[in-house]
Design a protein around this motif. Structure first.
Motif, PDB file in Angstrom:
ATOM      1  N   PHE A   1     -52.080  39.411 -17.820  1.00  0.00           N
ATOM      2  CA  PHE A   1     -51.529  40.552 -17.098  1.00  0.00           C
ATOM      3  C   PHE A   1     -52.597  41.366 -16.353  1.00  0.00           C
ATOM      4  CE2 PHE A   1     -48.319  39.526 -20.212  1.00  0.00           C
ATOM      5  CZ  PHE A   1     -47.139  39.721 -19.527  1.00  0.00           C
ATOM      6  N   GLN A   2     -53.833  40.924 -16.413  1.00  0.00           N
ATOM      7  CA  GLN A   2     -54.867  41.628 -15.666  1.00  0.00           C
ATOM      8  C   GLN A   2     -54.655  41.408 -14.166  1.00  0.00           C
ATOM      9  OE1 GLN A   2     -58.620  40.232 -17.221  1.00  0.00           O
ATOM     10  NE2 GLN A   2     -58.268  41.136 -19.257  1.00  0.00           N
ATOM     11  N   GLY A   3     -54.627  42.509 -13.412  1.00  0.00           N
ATOM     12  CA  GLY A   3     -54.364  42.414 -11.981  1.00  0.00           C
ATOM     13  C   GLY A   3     -52.955  41.966 -11.673  1.00  0.00           C
ATOM     14  N   PHE A   4     -52.019  42.321 -12.553  1.00  0.00           N
ATOM     15  CA  PHE A   4     -50.633  41.868 -12.436  1.00  0.00           C
ATOM     16  C   PHE A   4     -50.020  42.240 -11.083  1.00  0.00           C
ATOM     17  CE2 PHE A   4     -46.055  42.297 -13.287  1.00  0.00           C
ATOM     18  CZ  PHE A   4     -45.790  41.104 -13.928  1.00  0.00           C
ATOM     19  N   ARG A   5     -50.201  43.512 -10.662  1.00  0.00           N
ATOM     20  CA  ARG A   5     -49.588  43.985  -9.409  1.00  0.00           C
ATOM     21  C   ARG A   5     -50.193  43.280  -8.196  1.00  0.00           C
ATOM     22  NH1 ARG A   5     -50.417  48.473  -5.752  1.00  0.00           N
ATOM     23  NH2 ARG A   5     -52.271  49.116  -6.920  1.00  0.00           N
ATOM     24  N   LYS A   6     -51.491  43.173  -8.165  1.00  0.00           N
ATOM     25  CA  LYS A   6     -52.146  42.527  -7.031  1.00  0.00           C
ATOM     26  C   LYS A   6     -51.794  41.046  -6.961  1.00  0.00           C
ATOM     27  CE  LYS A   6     -56.730  41.675  -5.052  1.00  0.00           C
ATOM     28  NZ  LYS A   6     -58.199  41.877  -5.230  1.00  0.00           N
TER      29      LYS A   6
ATOM     30  N   ILE B   1     -46.788  46.026  -2.606  1.00  0.00           N
ATOM     31  CA  ILE B   1     -46.176  46.352  -3.892  1.00  0.00           C
ATOM     32  C   ILE B   1     -46.764  47.673  -4.375  1.00  0.00           C
ATOM     33  CG2 ILE B   1     -45.792  45.615  -6.271  1.00  0.00           C
ATOM     34  CD1 ILE B   1     -44.427  43.850  -4.215  1.00  0.00           C
ATOM     35  N   PRO B   2     -46.003  48.762  -4.354  1.00  0.00           N
ATOM     36  CA  PRO B   2     -46.521  50.056  -4.805  1.00  0.00           C
ATOM     37  C   PRO B   2     -46.631  50.119  -6.327  1.00  0.00           C
ATOM     38  CG  PRO B   2     -44.208  50.262  -4.233  1.00  0.00           C
ATOM     39  CD  PRO B   2     -44.612  48.856  -3.877  1.00  0.00           C
ATOM     40  N   THR B   3     -47.312  51.112  -6.815  1.00  0.00           N
ATOM     41  CA  THR B   3     -47.496  51.243  -8.272  1.00  0.00           C
ATOM     42  C   THR B   3     -46.197  51.563  -8.993  1.00  0.00           C
ATOM     43  OG1 THR B   3     -48.073  53.572  -7.979  1.00  0.00           O
ATOM     44  CG2 THR B   3     -49.890  51.979  -8.030  1.00  0.00           C
ATOM     45  N   ASP B   4     -45.229  52.164  -8.298  1.00  0.00           N
ATOM     46  CA  ASP B   4     -43.951  52.489  -8.942  1.00  0.00           C
ATOM     47  C   ASP B   4     -42.886  51.422  -8.688  1.00  0.00           C
ATOM     48  OD1 ASP B   4     -43.608  52.918  -6.281  1.00  0.00           O
ATOM     49  OD2 ASP B   4     -42.648  54.893  -6.488  1.00  0.00           O
ATOM     50  N   PHE B   5     -43.321  50.231  -8.276  1.00  0.00           N
ATOM     51  CA  PHE B   5     -42.412  49.106  -8.024  1.00  0.00           C
ATOM     52  C   PHE B   5     -41.679  48.764  -9.325  1.00  0.00           C
ATOM     53  CE2 PHE B   5     -41.583  44.486  -7.628  1.00  0.00           C
ATOM     54  CZ  PHE B   5     -40.874  44.488  -6.441  1.00  0.00           C
ATOM     55  N   GLN B   6     -40.350  48.687  -9.280  1.00  0.00           N
ATOM     56  CA  GLN B   6     -39.524  48.523 -10.470  1.00  0.00           C
ATOM     57  C   GLN B   6     -39.252  47.042 -10.763  1.00  0.00           C
ATOM     58  OE1 GLN B   6     -37.901  51.261 -12.429  1.00  0.00           O
ATOM     59  NE2 GLN B   6     -39.659  52.254 -11.428  1.00  0.00           N
TER      60      GLN B   6
ATOM     61  N   MET C   1     -40.738  36.884 -17.912  1.00  0.00           N
ATOM     62  CA  MET C   1     -39.676  36.648 -16.929  1.00  0.00           C
ATOM     63  C   MET C   1     -39.104  37.983 -16.496  1.00  0.00           C
ATOM     64  SD  MET C   1     -37.669  33.309 -18.515  1.00  0.00           S
ATOM     65  CE  MET C   1     -37.142  34.169 -20.009  1.00  0.00           C
ATOM     66  N   PHE C   2     -38.840  38.121 -15.200  1.00  0.00           N
ATOM     67  CA  PHE C   2     -38.375  39.406 -14.725  1.00  0.00           C
ATOM     68  C   PHE C   2     -37.597  39.258 -13.423  1.00  0.00           C
ATOM     69  CE2 PHE C   2     -42.519  38.678 -12.924  1.00  0.00           C
ATOM     70  CZ  PHE C   2     -42.461  39.163 -11.623  1.00  0.00           C
ATOM     71  N   LYS C   3     -36.869  40.349 -13.101  1.00  0.00           N
ATOM     72  CA  LYS C   3     -36.102  40.436 -11.867  1.00  0.00           C
ATOM     73  C   LYS C   3     -36.555  41.679 -11.119  1.00  0.00           C
ATOM     74  CE  LYS C   3     -31.682  39.532 -12.031  1.00  0.00           C
ATOM     75  NZ  LYS C   3     -30.216  39.667 -12.273  1.00  0.00           N
ATOM     76  N   CYS C   4     -36.615  41.585  -9.791  1.00  0.00           N
ATOM     77  CA  CYS C   4     -37.035  42.722  -8.994  1.00  0.00           C
ATOM     78  C   CYS C   4     -36.418  42.622  -7.603  1.00  0.00           C
ATOM     79  CB  CYS C   4     -38.562  42.806  -8.907  1.00  0.00           C
ATOM     80  SG  CYS C   4     -39.317  41.365  -8.108  1.00  0.00           S
ATOM     81  N   GLU C   5     -36.553  43.674  -6.823  1.00  0.00           N
ATOM     82  CA  GLU C   5     -36.070  43.706  -5.448  1.00  0.00           C
ATOM     83  C   GLU C   5     -37.256  43.524  -4.508  1.00  0.00           C
ATOM     84  OE1 GLU C   5     -33.119  44.086  -3.930  1.00  0.00           O
ATOM     85  OE2 GLU C   5     -31.900  44.144  -5.762  1.00  0.00           O
ATOM     86  N   VAL C   6     -37.341  42.370  -3.873  1.00  0.00           N
ATOM     87  CA  VAL C   6     -38.432  42.091  -2.942  1.00  0.00           C
ATOM     88  C   VAL C   6     -38.021  42.567  -1.549  1.00  0.00           C
ATOM     89  CG1 VAL C   6     -39.877  40.299  -1.903  1.00  0.00           C
ATOM     90  CG2 VAL C   6     -39.165  40.111  -4.307  1.00  0.00           C
TER      91      VAL C   6
END
Length: 850
Positions: free
Chosen positions: A671-676, A699-704, A760-765
């Motif tokens: 999970f290191q650098g997960f957002r990037k 991808i902002p920091t508050d991306f859900q 595993m996850f779901k998000c709005e791209v």
């Protein structure tokens, strides 16, 4: 001005995938079908629903109560109390009119009157200077068959004509076998029937085995279960309408009368009670107007006999384990049972009849002839039925011969013996590897195996698979030459077991069975030779001349003759022993046991009949309600519009991507650098999966994102080309233990790889919409030194995981199916692909190896 529009290529007609050739006597033309059409019966006019399908019960509530009473095995006192309570408080949409157990029994008797009843018979057996009498309760097979034929819910599913079925492999049509009517025997039988009639076989599958009824085993039942081979396997092997039915039973207590004599005489005498009219109709046929309004002449045939080795000896009347020819199918000598490279003449009914005729004329001469064939001097009841040679009908029983025999008993026993010779450390290491083996939904998880013996054939089946992989790091060639040779035997055994158990067989898979039998034969002979000449382990097995070593030699012949192994496995029938025992313990008074048990079973069959009618009425009402509402009948199991998967077990709320990275990166480098990492994947990799991006996505920091811990994954089986389903977990606490499953994914258009699911996850791209991703650890790292010797000797598939920090994102739509990978404790991050978890994985790994 020239146009930049390129002309579209002309559409190319794809060849139909399936071809079915019907027996010439059927008068039907060859049928070519695409994948969606194959195996689907042509539409027929729907039968009108019975408005009161619960009759002869006075209300639907009465019938549904009887179902509960039967399922719960309630006794008279419990039924009276429950009905008394319901009578005081009942209210609502239906009315319960039953007042006591007598009313219920009468209603069930009335319902059961629609089915052919059991009849009590007395079997008189001469024994020494006296005559012994045994009670047998039987329902004639043909009466049971007429019950099936008269059932409108089953009528559309009957298959009458022999078929040869083919699937296009890209170059030509390849012949395959699955259902009994695709085998050569059905075709040959139909060819022998009267040519001037619309003659077809009505094929029975008969299973027999004893079952202990009392807790101490002093009271035993001897049921015979019938199934109809003309019905598809999903109906025939099911537990509902059209499934297996007990057609005869007798109960006895062990006494001085010899068990062998009891089985030899009473079994065949009682079996005759099943064959009333069958001997006549097998010669003359029985005229019947079928569901399609075609008048056919039905010729009853005993197509398949199913049973363990003890029962097969009784059905074929061979003398058993130590006779000169102990195989019920062929004339293999006793001292050559272990040699699978040799083939011996097949037994025939005519040879047995000739030998018995000689015995009747001259007992001394006849006894020698019978002993040479390994036969008893008794006439076989099955000889009365045309086209029902018992030696042709007898079939491989994988449950007892393999899973509860060669593999589950003998090979496991040898494995434990070799481990015991190595000492406690080897046993502890093996035990730990078994306990650490990855969990899988269709595989029993074991915590202790060394000092425990399982009687359940299904558990033994699973244990052999797990034990092979668990022993790899313990039974090294330098440490245990016996153990390493034994692993070669077990490895070949598992491959043969996987091959024989396929639900569809082609010429290619049958050739694979032949080739693997030679490998197994060589490995077993090598083990026997080392055990005999070199090994110092006391008690190690050197004599493998017992029937279960040999019986699976006839697997290919059975498949070509009668279809795949599940057509004649005892596994579906073993399930019926539990209800019989439950009926004896809970609902009988211990007297006149056979009569009481069969009466209860008869009531359950009547309940199944009425339940089928009720379900039909409910389904038609449901469809009518949908139609009235202007809705379509959709398959709600496939909710996900992206295709073949569905996420489940969502976390209670969505988290920001920064929160997830902060919470998990400290304990897991994945999970290191997960957002990037996710942003780079969306922008650089998603287009390779066919998604067009119009701009660089930030991808902002508050991306859900919302985490999910469960994945239902549907895929097309490479075995039978039908939908199969895996249930995968990515859960840090699944029933108290972490569970992170593995999967096979399509990494690129040309490459499939194994991965471990991390998250595993779901998000709005942005610009795409809702999307489902998985963070996975690929097993794509190079293995130092290349392939290992053990991998070559035991034909293993080894993969190595990349470091956790190099985990990647993939769309869930790239998942193909689930997988099990066993850890190699001696090599960090290296795993062995467990190809025997199911037939589909086995064939996929075979294709991968090629």
């Amino acid at each position: 001005m020239t146009s930049n529009v390129q002309p579209q290529p002309a559409p190319v007609d794809q060849p139909c995938e399936f071809k079915t050739e019907f027996h010439p006597r059927s008068g039907r033309q060859a049928l070519y079908q695409c994948f969606e059409e194959f195996g689907i019966a042509p539409e027929t006019q729907a039968l009108p629903a019975d408005e009161e399908p619960w009759r002869p019960f006075r209300s639907r509530g009465d019938f549904e109560f009887s179902e509960i009473a039967l399922d719960a095995a309630l006794n008279k006192h419990q039924i009276d109390r429950l009905l008394s309570l319901i009578a005081r408080i009942s209210q609502g949409q239906t009315q319960i009119t039953l007042t006591n157990e007598t009313d219920l029994r009468k209603a069930l008797d009335n319902a059961a009157s629609e089915l052919t009843p059991f009849t009590k018979h007395e079997i008189k057996v001469p024994y020494k200077k006296e005559e012994r009498v045994y009670e047998v309760h039987a329902r004639p097979l043909w009466d049971w068959a007429l019950d099936l034929l008269d059932n409108p819910l089953l009528a559309p599913h009957f298959v009458w004509d022999a078929q040869r079925v083919y699937k296009h492999n890209g170059m030509d049509f390849e012949h395959f076998f699955n259902e009994p009517w695709t085998g050569h025997r059905w075709w040959d039988i139909q060819s022998r029937l009267l040519p001037d009639l619309n003659a077809v076989p009505f094929c029975f599958i008969l299973y027999a085995d004893k079952t202990r009824l009392s807790s101490h085993g002093t009271v035993k039942g001897y049921p015979v279960v019938a199934r109809c081979a003309n019905l598809p396997v999903e109906i025939r092997n099911g537990e509902g309408l059209g499934g297996g039915q007990v057609v005869t039973n007798y109960a006895s207590k062990e006494g001085k009368h010899g068990y062998t004599t009891l089985k030899r005489v009473v079994w065949h005498e009682s079996f005759l009670k099943l064959l009333v009219h069958l001997d006549q109709y097998s010669k003359t046929g029985y005229s019947y107007s079928c569901y399609d309004k075609i008048m056919r002449w039905l010729f009853p045939v005993i197509l398949i006999l199913s049973g363990d080795y003890e029962e097969q000896c009784m059905m074929s009347l061979i003398r058993g384990l130590q006779c000169k020819c102990p195989c019920p199918v062929c004339l293999v000598p006793l001292d050559e049972l272990h040699d699978l490279s040799k083939t011996f003449p097949i037994r025939s009914m005519k040879d047995a009849q000739v030998a018995l005729d000689i015995y009747r004329q001259n007992r001394t001469e006849g006894e020698e002839v019978l002993k040479g064939l390994g036969l008893r001097p008794v006439a076989n009841a099955l000889w009365l039925i045309e086209n029902s040679d018992p030696h042709e009908a007898l079939s491989l029983d994988d449950l007892h011969t393999l899973h509860g025999g060669t593999g589950g008993v003998h090979l496991l026993r040898e494995l434990k013996m070799v481990l015991a010779d190595l000492g406690h450390k080897a046993q502890d290491d093996f035990k730990q590897q078994v306990a650490d083996f990855p969990r899988w939904r269709a595989l029993t998880h074991f915590t202790t195996v060394i000092h425990i013996t399982f009687s359940n054939g299904n558990k033994r089946w699973d244990l052999v698979k797990i034990s092979f992989y668990a022993a790899l790091s313990v039974l090294k060639c330098q440490v245990s030459p016996e153990g390493y040779r034994l692993l070669r035997v077990i490895r070949s055994y598992l491959r043969l077991d996987s091959l024989i158990g396929l639900d569809v067989h082609t010429e290619r898979t049958l050739a694979m069975i032949d080739a693997e039998f030679l490998v197994y034969d060589t490995a077993l002979k090598d083990y026997i030779e080392y055990a005999t000449t070199t090994s110092s382990i006391e008690g190690i097995k050197t004599d493998w001349n017992f029937p279960k070593t040999h019986l699976w030699k006839h697997a290919r012949r059975d498949i070509e003759s009668k279809g795949v192994a599940r057509n004649y496995s005892t596994r579906p029938n073993e399930k019926l022993h539990g209800p019989l025992k439950s009926a004896y313990l809970s609902q009988s008074n211990g007297k006149d046991v056979a009569k009481q048990i069969l009466r209860i079973d008869h009531h359950k069959c009547a309940a199944l009949l009425l339940r089928g009618r009720l379900d039909t009425l409910d389904e038609q009402c449901r469809l009518q309600a949908l139609g009235d509402a202007g809705l379509d009948d959709e398959d709600h199991d496939h909710i996900n519009l992206d295709g073949h998967f569905k996420l489940g077990s969502p976390q209670s709320r969505a988290d920001t991507i920064q929160d997830i990275e902060n919470r998990l990166s400290a304990q897991d480098s994945a999970f290191q650098g997960f957002r990037k990492k996710l942003a780079n994947f969306i922008n650089t990799s998603l287009p390779t999966y066919g998604y067009q991006l119009t701009r660089w996505t930030i991808i902002p920091t508050d991306f859900q994102i919302r985490e999910y811990c469960y994945l239902k994954l549907n895929y097309e089986s490479t075995v039978n080309w039908r939908q199969s389903t895996d249930h995968l977990r990515s859960n840090p606490s699944f029933h108290g233990s972490p569970r992170f499953d593995c999967a096979l994914i399509q990494l690129t258009a040309e490459r499939t790889v194994f991965v471990k699911i991390i998250f595993m996850f779901k998000c709005e791209v942005p610009d795409i919409g809702a999307f489902q991703f998985a963070l996975v650890q690929p097993y794509t790292a190079g293995i130092p030194g290349g392939s290992r010797r053990i991998d070559q000797d035991l034909r293993l598939t080894r993969v190595k995981a990349v470091p956790r920090k190099d985990s990647i994102f993939v769309p869930l739509k790239s998942f193909i199916r689930g997988a099990v990978l066993a850890c190699d404790p001696e090599h960090q991050d290296e795993f062995l692909v467990v190809e025997h978890i199911d037939s589909d994985m086995f064939l996929r790994m075979e294709a991968r190896a090629c």
